[in-house]
Design an enzyme around this catalytic site. Sequence first.
Site, PDB file in Angstrom:
ATOM      1  N   GLY A  41       0.817  -1.212   0.000  1.00  0.00           N
ATOM      2  CA  GLY A  41       0.000   0.000   0.000  1.00  0.00           C
ATOM      3  C   GLY A  41       0.844   1.254   0.000  1.00  0.00           C
ATOM      4  O   GLY A  41       0.624   2.179  -0.792  1.00  0.00           O
ATOM      5  N   ASP A  42       1.834   1.306   0.886  1.00  0.00           N
ATOM      6  CA  ASP A  42       2.735   2.454   0.933  1.00  0.00           C
ATOM      7  C   ASP A  42       3.495   2.610  -0.379  1.00  0.00           C
ATOM      8  O   ASP A  42       3.680   3.724  -0.877  1.00  0.00           O
ATOM      9  CB  ASP A  42       3.728   2.286   2.081  1.00  0.00           C
ATOM     10  CG  ASP A  42       3.094   2.480   3.437  1.00  0.00           C
ATOM     11  OD1 ASP A  42       2.564   3.569   3.691  1.00  0.00           O
ATOM     12  OD2 ASP A  42       3.132   1.550   4.255  1.00  0.00           O
ATOM     13  N   SER A  43       3.950   1.489  -0.924  1.00  0.00           N
ATOM     14  CA  SER A  43       4.744   1.549  -2.144  1.00  0.00           C
ATOM     15  C   SER A  43       3.912   2.023  -3.330  1.00  0.00           C
ATOM     16  O   SER A  43       4.376   2.823  -4.155  1.00  0.00           O
ATOM     17  CB  SER A  43       5.352   0.172  -2.437  1.00  0.00           C
ATOM     18  OG  SER A  43       6.175  -0.240  -1.364  1.00  0.00           O
TER      19      SER A  43
END
Length: 396
Positions: free
Chosen positions: A166-168
């Site tokens: 998700g962050d990436s």
Amino acid sequence: MGALSDIRVLELGSLLAGPFTGRLLGDFGAEVIKIETPDREDPMRKWGQQVNGEGLLWPIQSRNKKSITLNLREKEGQQVFLDLVANADIVLENFRAGTMEKWGLGYDTLKKVNPKIIFLRTTGFGQTGPYSDRAGFGSVCEAMGGLRYVTGFPDRPPTRIGISIGDSLAAVYATIGCLAALHERERSGIGQVVDTAIYEAVFAMMEGLIPEYELTGYVRERTGNILPGVAPANIYDTKDGGYVVIGANADTVFRRLAMAMGKPELADDEKFSTHTGRGNNMEELDGIINDWTKSLNAKDLLELLADSGVPAGKIYSAKDIVNDPQYAARKMIETVNHPTLGEFKMPGIVPKLSRTPGEIKEAGPTKMGQHNEEVYENLLNYSKGQITKLKEIGII
């Protein structure tokens, strides 16, 4: 000279989404100045496996960056930050929505100092909407973006992918937004806000999830390693205990697979000769293929499939990756010198540019404030006396 070598970035925030964005910009030559609080290092310095107390993710996500310290909670530090903004192109932050405004450093303030500034903001749920003030970690946003629901096997609870996807994803979308804003600035001469929400970055990857539900009532569920109605497209066992992915669902490719298996008659069998037939008889077909793959070692199997024009690949571990000639040929594992860890291998740069390729100049800075003097003296022209005073009062 990198493609972004004329761009200066101020990186705020910690952990993954914001710093990953800074890494991507830095890969292509942007000068990225990472700002940490003087009394509290970025938690990513300790993330992942450690060697001699140093986290092994930090040198990757902070590569090509300069490190300075600055206390943004105090008015003196806020003024220093505005001096930096006057000399920057991009400010990127991934604090909880409203944090920058609480410090008096919202976009309205930044653009008065520098009308060309691009303010890149990444949060769990964006800067607007009823959830905007919620804390939003990547794991939560993967769940609410729809990804966790469809990940795993149907007889078990939803599962994590295995990386902080998700962050990436948010970092990739934030970088796209940043580059779009830079391009538009060439025409308008002014900056803007790039508002990236992690849950939206995840949701944007969810293919036909919504029209499938809205138009047919179909709710996509967890299906493990298969794609319903598409076969063969699964993982298969090998004689030496490994797993190979084979994708041969197109009619012509399936015929080539049948030939490679020594069973050309499968391609003419009415159960398997069409896309619909193979989908309806997936379990039987996968069983036939798996019986064949288990008779071969992975190396021999993959060579045979490659020669036959059938897409296939071994499920790689880290060991497989570092020994693969394709990775080596594409420079996807690069070695840089690290002050304490020695030769340090890390992922290479994506994508490849033909004329102004990216470059990994150095691993992430090992010490907080490692570039304080360079930035405060050379960029802001602060005197040694000013810098000493800022240190004494805990601003840097």
